[in-house]
Design a protein around this motif. Sequence first.
Motif, PDB file in Angstrom:
ATOM      1  N   THR A   3      48.387  31.524  43.543  1.00 22.56           N
ATOM      2  CA  THR A   3      49.438  32.356  42.938  1.00 22.56           C
ATOM      3  C   THR A   3      49.243  32.476  41.424  1.00 22.56           C
ATOM      4  OG1 THR A   3      50.781  30.378  43.070  1.00 22.56           O
ATOM      5  CG2 THR A   3      51.293  32.143  44.636  1.00 22.56           C
ATOM      6  N   GLY A   4      48.671  31.437  40.784  1.00 20.16           N
ATOM      7  CA  GLY A   4      48.424  31.517  39.340  1.00 20.16           C
ATOM      8  C   GLY A   4      47.135  32.283  39.083  1.00 20.16           C
ATOM      9  N   ALA A   5      46.528  31.991  37.906  1.00 17.92           N
ATOM     10  CA  ALA A   5      45.257  32.639  37.584  1.00 17.92           C
ATOM     11  C   ALA A   5      44.189  32.201  38.594  1.00 17.92           C
ATOM     12  CB  ALA A   5      44.839  32.245  36.180  1.00 17.92           C
ATOM     13  N   ILE A   6      43.243  33.086  38.871  1.00 21.16           N
ATOM     14  CA  ILE A   6      42.140  32.747  39.771  1.00 21.16           C
ATOM     15  C   ILE A   6      41.046  32.092  38.922  1.00 21.16           C
ATOM     16  CG2 ILE A   6      40.412  33.684  41.382  1.00 21.16           C
ATOM     17  CD1 ILE A   6      42.950  34.502  42.575  1.00 21.16           C
ATOM     18  N   ARG A   7      40.791  30.820  39.202  1.00 25.60           N
ATOM     19  CA  ARG A   7      39.831  30.057  38.389  1.00 25.60           C
ATOM     20  C   ARG A   7      38.414  30.273  38.926  1.00 25.60           C
ATOM     21  NH1 ARG A   7      41.306  25.986  35.163  1.00 25.60           N
ATOM     22  NH2 ARG A   7      39.549  24.709  35.846  1.00 25.60           N
ATOM     23  N   HIS A  20      28.533  39.612  33.894  1.00 26.16           N
ATOM     24  CA  HIS A  20      29.594  39.000  34.712  1.00 26.16           C
ATOM     25  C   HIS A  20      30.512  38.150  33.827  1.00 26.16           C
ATOM     26  CE1 HIS A  20      27.536  39.530  38.841  1.00 26.16           C
ATOM     27  NE2 HIS A  20      26.817  40.185  37.957  1.00 26.16           N
ATOM     28  N   LEU A  21      29.897  37.390  32.914  1.00 29.73           N
ATOM     29  CA  LEU A  21      30.699  36.519  32.039  1.00 29.73           C
ATOM     30  C   LEU A  21      31.668  37.356  31.200  1.00 29.73           C
ATOM     31  CD1 LEU A  21      27.786  34.128  30.995  1.00 29.73           C
ATOM     32  CD2 LEU A  21      29.807  33.464  32.313  1.00 29.73           C
ATOM     33  N   HIS A  22      31.145  38.447  30.620  1.00 27.67           N
ATOM     34  CA  HIS A  22      32.022  39.330  29.826  1.00 27.67           C
ATOM     35  C   HIS A  22      33.095  39.961  30.709  1.00 27.67           C
ATOM     36  CE1 HIS A  22      30.269  39.261  25.836  1.00 27.67           C
ATOM     37  NE2 HIS A  22      29.064  39.284  26.375  1.00 27.67           N
ATOM     38  N   ALA A  23      32.695  40.341  31.916  1.00 29.66           N
ATOM     39  CA  ALA A  23      33.665  40.991  32.819  1.00 29.66           C
ATOM     40  C   ALA A  23      34.810  40.035  33.135  1.00 29.66           C
ATOM     41  CB  ALA A  23      32.965  41.437  34.107  1.00 29.66           C
ATOM     42  N   TRP A  24      34.478  38.790  33.500  1.00 26.89           N
ATOM     43  CA  TRP A  24      35.541  37.838  33.855  1.00 26.89           C
ATOM     44  C   TRP A  24      36.435  37.560  32.656  1.00 26.89           C
ATOM     45  CZ3 TRP A  24      36.433  38.280  38.540  1.00 26.89           C
ATOM     46  CH2 TRP A  24      35.433  38.243  39.519  1.00 26.89           C
ATOM     47  N   LYS A  25      35.808  37.501  31.463  1.00 27.07           N
ATOM     48  CA  LYS A  25      36.615  37.249  30.262  1.00 27.07           C
ATOM     49  C   LYS A  25      37.588  38.407  30.052  1.00 27.07           C
ATOM     50  CE  LYS A  25      36.288  36.325  25.394  1.00 27.07           C
ATOM     51  NZ  LYS A  25      35.469  36.591  24.231  1.00 27.07           N
ATOM     52  N   GLU A  26      37.077  39.624  30.159  1.00 24.70           N
ATOM     53  CA  GLU A  26      37.956  40.790  29.960  1.00 24.70           C
ATOM     54  C   GLU A  26      39.048  40.823  31.038  1.00 24.70           C
ATOM     55  OE1 GLU A  26      35.977  44.568  29.244  1.00 24.70           O
ATOM     56  OE2 GLU A  26      37.840  45.648  29.674  1.00 24.70           O
ATOM     57  N   GLY A  31      44.459  38.350  35.386  1.00 21.27           N
ATOM     58  CA  GLY A  31      44.687  37.129  36.160  1.00 21.27           C
ATOM     59  C   GLY A  31      43.433  36.359  36.531  1.00 21.27           C
ATOM     60  N   ALA A  32      42.284  36.697  35.908  1.00 18.70           N
ATOM     61  CA  ALA A  32      41.070  35.891  36.145  1.00 18.70           C
ATOM     62  C   ALA A  32      40.982  34.833  35.057  1.00 18.70           C
ATOM     63  CB  ALA A  32      39.831  36.772  36.077  1.00 18.70           C
ATOM     64  N   GLN A  33      40.511  33.658  35.424  1.00 19.64           N
ATOM     65  CA  GLN A  33      40.276  32.640  34.395  1.00 19.64           C
ATOM     66  C   GLN A  33      38.856  32.106  34.549  1.00 19.64           C
ATOM     67  OE1 GLN A  33      42.983  29.309  34.381  1.00 19.64           O
ATOM     68  NE2 GLN A  33      41.758  28.254  32.821  1.00 19.64           N
ATOM     69  N   LEU A  34      38.001  32.462  33.596  1.00 22.67           N
ATOM     70  CA  LEU A  34      36.657  31.896  33.607  1.00 22.67           C
ATOM     71  C   LEU A  34      36.817  30.407  33.318  1.00 22.67           C
ATOM     72  CD1 LEU A  34      33.579  32.336  33.749  1.00 22.67           C
ATOM     73  CD2 LEU A  34      33.615  32.728  31.271  1.00 22.67           C
ATOM     74  N   ALA A  35      36.483  29.557  34.320  1.00 23.75           N
ATOM     75  CA  ALA A  35      36.813  28.129  34.201  1.00 23.75           C
ATOM     76  C   ALA A  35      35.615  27.269  33.833  1.00 23.75           C
ATOM     77  CB  ALA A  35      37.404  27.637  35.525  1.00 23.75           C
ATOM     78  N   ALA A  36      34.402  27.681  34.256  1.00 20.69           N
ATOM     79  CA  ALA A  36      33.219  26.865  33.988  1.00 20.69           C
ATOM     80  C   ALA A  36      31.972  27.711  34.211  1.00 20.69           C
ATOM     81  CB  ALA A  36      33.191  25.652  34.925  1.00 20.69           C
ATOM     82  N   VAL A  37      30.884  27.303  33.586  1.00 13.44           N
ATOM     83  CA  VAL A  37      29.603  27.988  33.802  1.00 13.44           C
ATOM     84  C   VAL A  37      28.547  26.953  34.153  1.00 13.44           C
ATOM     85  CG1 VAL A  37      30.110  29.947  32.276  1.00 13.44           C
ATOM     86  CG2 VAL A  37      29.026  27.895  31.332  1.00 13.44           C
ATOM     87  N   ARG A  68      38.370  22.369  39.414  1.00 14.45           N
ATOM     88  CA  ARG A  68      39.142  22.966  40.518  1.00 14.45           C
ATOM     89  C   ARG A  68      38.917  24.474  40.448  1.00 14.45           C
ATOM     90  NH1 ARG A  68      43.506  25.550  40.957  1.00 14.45           N
ATOM     91  NH2 ARG A  68      44.260  25.220  38.836  1.00 14.45           N
ATOM     92  N   LEU A  69      38.107  24.983  41.380  1.00 11.21           N
ATOM     93  CA  LEU A  69      37.745  26.400  41.338  1.00 11.21           C
ATOM     94  C   LEU A  69      38.342  27.133  42.536  1.00 11.21           C
ATOM     95  CD1 LEU A  69      33.932  26.122  40.455  1.00 11.21           C
ATOM     96  CD2 LEU A  69      35.833  26.599  38.883  1.00 11.21           C
ATOM     97  N   ASP A  70      38.845  28.341  42.285  1.00  7.68           N
ATOM     98  CA  ASP A  70      39.282  29.203  43.393  1.00  7.68           C
ATOM     99  C   ASP A  70      38.120  30.055  43.884  1.00  7.68           C
ATOM    100  OD1 ASP A  70      42.097  28.514  43.245  1.00  7.68           O
ATOM    101  OD2 ASP A  70      42.075  29.571  41.327  1.00  7.68           O
TER     102      ASP A  70
END
Length: 346
Positions: A3-7, A20-26, A31-37, A68-70
């Motif tokens: 329900t929260g941001a998608i990690r 992809h990294l820029h896309a997720w950041k934008e 509601g996207a959250q770039l959580a780790a690379v 914790r990744l979605d």
Amino acid sequence: MATGAIRIGVIGCGFYAQNHLHAWKELAAEGAQLAAVCDIDAGKAEAAGRAFGVPSYADAAIMFASERLDAVDIVTRHDTHRALCELAIARGVATIVQKPFAPSWDDCVAIVEAAEKAGVWLAVHENFRFQTPMRHIRRVIDSGAIGTPNWARIAFRTGFDVYRTQPYFYDEERLAIADVGIHMLDLARYFLGEVERISCETQRRNPKVKAEDTATMLLRHTSGAVSVVECTYEARRDPDPFPQTLVEIEGDKGSIVVRPGLRMRVTSHGKATEEDIGSPLRSWTSQPWHVAQEGAFVACSHFLDCLKRGVPAETSGRDNLRTYALVDAAYRAAAEHRAIVPAQWG
Ligand code: 89Y
């Protein structure tokens, strides 16, 4: 889904992964959250982690254990896809994997089966159909302006030095069809529907390249439509349209013709209109790559929307098997000098 941001964790921080990294950041705004690379090249992983302000890993298993990744977005070379997809699926993490899906049909099927068995959402980042110009074309078809499409030509013809940014192209066992012809074949399905049989002629026009750099394919669609699908890295053209896909579609009431510069001319019931269907520039995209970069952004945005709604992606793993089957069938057709019926699954 959550329900929260998608990690989201991104695996692979190379040349194309930057998009992809820029896309997720934008897409944080959606509601996207770039959580780790993660990248097996720790230097690349650290650079991406610094640039995007997230933790970085050199080992995907450690990233999965620590975060914790979605969802995970796998943007590595195709020979790593099966193992990485299986790792994500085993942890119940929704999985996006870059095209081409995997090195073989059996690998692709194994990934889809694993995801379906585990009930894990799976999509293939098959992005050309998400490019703004291609979405425009599809809208015109859907509007009925050209009637029922019955013939098409879908072409990616360039001499742009793709080897500079993707030097591994020189040594691939399968090149033009597997790398960019796959997009053209996916577009043929997107515009004209499923394919009954395919024939194909390949050429190796650049002696420095191990595999084919040119392919000319002929498809019979189940609707009765016919399409000519072409790709080459060895065209000498001015203007060179890289990375634009040029499309011509004829229907019983009209036609669509997209010329270099992405000008689309639509003839409908004898009346012609013309419009610019070029991709917009984003803050992180640049000419001429912006056409492809923007397709990657729209694809990510589509995946995010599907994840939030808990629905399959347009290019789900199951759907993409149909595109992959066309790639395999094209290589077989070229080798056996005959039309091939693409494999089916499920
Ligand atoms: O690898 C290819 C792709 O998928 O889009 C363009 C490209 O980078 C070179 O043809």
